[in-house]
Design a protein around this motif. Structure first.
Motif, short mmCIF file in Angstrom:
data_model
loop_
_atom_site.label_atom_id
_atom_site.label_comp_id
_atom_site.label_asym_id
_atom_site.label_seq_id
_atom_site.Cartn_x
_atom_site.Cartn_y
_atom_site.Cartn_z
N ALA A 74 0.83 -1.21 0.00
CA ALA A 74 0.00 0.00 0.00
C ALA A 74 0.86 1.26 0.00
O ALA A 74 0.50 2.26 -0.62
CB ALA A 74 -0.93 0.00 1.21
N LYS A 75 1.99 1.21 0.68
CA LYS A 75 2.87 2.39 0.73
C LYS A 75 3.61 2.58 -0.60
O LYS A 75 3.73 3.69 -1.09
CB LYS A 75 3.88 2.25 1.87
N ALA A 76 4.10 1.49 -1.18
CA ALA A 76 4.87 1.58 -2.42
C ALA A 76 4.02 1.96 -3.62
O ALA A 76 4.49 2.64 -4.52
CB ALA A 76 5.58 0.25 -2.69
N ASP A 77 2.78 1.52 -3.64
CA ASP A 77 1.89 1.77 -4.77
C ASP A 77 0.48 2.03 -4.26
O ASP A 77 -0.41 1.18 -4.39
CB ASP A 77 1.93 0.56 -5.70
N PRO A 78 0.25 3.20 -3.65
CA PRO A 78 -1.02 3.45 -2.95
C PRO A 78 -2.24 3.59 -3.86
O PRO A 78 -3.35 3.32 -3.41
CB PRO A 78 -0.76 4.75 -2.19
N GLN A 79 -2.05 3.98 -5.10
CA GLN A 79 -3.22 4.23 -5.96
C GLN A 79 -4.09 3.01 -6.20
O GLN A 79 -5.30 3.10 -6.07
CB GLN A 79 -2.79 4.86 -7.27
N PRO A 80 -3.53 1.84 -6.55
CA PRO A 80 -4.40 0.67 -6.75
C PRO A 80 -5.16 0.25 -5.49
O PRO A 80 -6.33 -0.11 -5.56
CB PRO A 80 -3.44 -0.43 -7.20
N ALA A 81 -4.49 0.31 -4.35
CA ALA A 81 -5.16 -0.07 -3.09
C ALA A 81 -6.30 0.89 -2.77
O ALA A 81 -7.37 0.48 -2.33
CB ALA A 81 -4.15 -0.10 -1.94
N ALA A 82 -6.08 2.18 -3.02
CA ALA A 82 -7.13 3.18 -2.77
C ALA A 82 -8.27 3.03 -3.78
O ALA A 82 -9.44 3.14 -3.42
CB ALA A 82 -6.54 4.58 -2.84
N ALA A 83 -7.93 2.77 -5.03
CA ALA A 83 -8.97 2.62 -6.07
C ALA A 83 -9.85 1.41 -5.77
O ALA A 83 -11.07 1.47 -5.88
CB ALA A 83 -8.33 2.49 -7.44
N ALA A 84 -9.23 0.30 -5.37
CA ALA A 84 -10.00 -0.89 -5.05
C ALA A 84 -10.89 -0.65 -3.83
O ALA A 84 -12.03 -1.11 -3.80
CB ALA A 84 -9.07 -2.08 -4.81
N ALA A 85 -10.39 0.06 -2.84
CA ALA A 85 -11.21 0.38 -1.66
C ALA A 85 -12.41 1.21 -2.06
O ALA A 85 -13.51 1.01 -1.54
CB ALA A 85 -10.37 1.11 -0.62
N THR A 86 -12.23 2.11 -2.98
CA THR A 86 -13.33 2.95 -3.45
C THR A 86 -14.40 2.11 -4.12
O THR A 86 -15.59 2.34 -3.95
CB THR A 86 -12.81 4.03 -4.43
N VAL A 87 -13.97 1.09 -4.86
CA VAL A 87 -14.91 0.20 -5.52
C VAL A 87 -15.73 -0.57 -4.48
O VAL A 87 -16.92 -0.79 -4.65
CB VAL A 87 -14.18 -0.77 -6.48
N CYS A 88 -15.10 -0.95 -3.37
CA CYS A 88 -15.82 -1.66 -2.29
C CYS A 88 -16.89 -0.78 -1.67
O CYS A 88 -17.96 -1.26 -1.34
CB CYS A 88 -14.84 -2.12 -1.21
N GLY A 89 -16.61 0.49 -1.53
CA GLY A 89 -17.56 1.41 -0.91
C GLY A 89 -16.88 2.18 0.21
O GLY A 89 -15.70 2.03 0.46
N THR A 90 -17.64 2.98 0.91
CA THR A 90 -17.07 3.79 1.98
C THR A 90 -16.89 2.99 3.25
O THR A 90 -17.62 2.04 3.52
CB THR A 90 -17.96 5.02 2.28
#
Length: 171
Positions: A49-65
């Protein structure tokens, strides 16, 4: 000439102050993860998550808030996280689970994601050709929910075939 220099200094000072106000929040934001990470997440998940935060954040957004990253697995298993072809993400939110298989190759591939409750009920599957991700899949109780992730050129030509029971906490 004196007024011109004084005005130029004032403009320079004002510009430096504005830049300082803009740069400080950005520097502080860079220290913060782009997605909330569960307190129980392991070191490897935190590193991804630290090395490549964008994919982890994008996937979390897909899951919902309200979802926090619990586990991230670079795939194929044992792959250097920088060389991964896919990443299996799991997120938790008040006992509910969400799983996403992220496509890291950037072109459409056959992807398959399957998740059940620990007693093999309440199963759901997402499969097909995807350029971004398979999922999200949800489970009402995230305790030890088994997850299967597959990826390949076709459904019969897989280079990832991964199954785990540890995508969520097993307390």
């Amino acid at each position: 000439m004196f007024k011109l220099r004084a005005s130029l200094r004032a403009v320079t000072v004002a510009a430096m102050l504005v830049l300082g106000l803009v740069a400080v929040p950005q520097a502080m934001a860079a220290d913060q993860p782009a997605v909330p990470i569960a307190k129980t997440a392991d070191a490897a998940t935190r590193a991804i998550a630290k090395a490549d935060p964008q994919p982890a954040a994008a996937a979390a957004t897909v899951c919902g808030t309200g979802y926090s990253l619990f586990h991230a697995v670079p795939l194929p298993e044992g792959t250097d996280p920088n060389q991964r072809l896919a990443t299996l993400f799991s997120y938790e939110n008040n006992g509910k689970g969400c799983a996403i298989l992220d496509n890291n190759v950037g072109v459409s591939r056959y992807m398959y994601l399957h998740m059940c409750k620990v007693d093999n009920t309440g199963c759901s599957t997402d499969s097909g050709n995807f350029s971004e991700y398979a999922g999200p899949l949800y489970v009402a109780s995230d305790v030890c929910a088994p997850v299967t992730a597959k990826m390949g050129a076709t459904s019969s030509s897989l280079y990832i075939n991964y199954t785990t029971e540890y995508m969520f906490s097993c307390d």
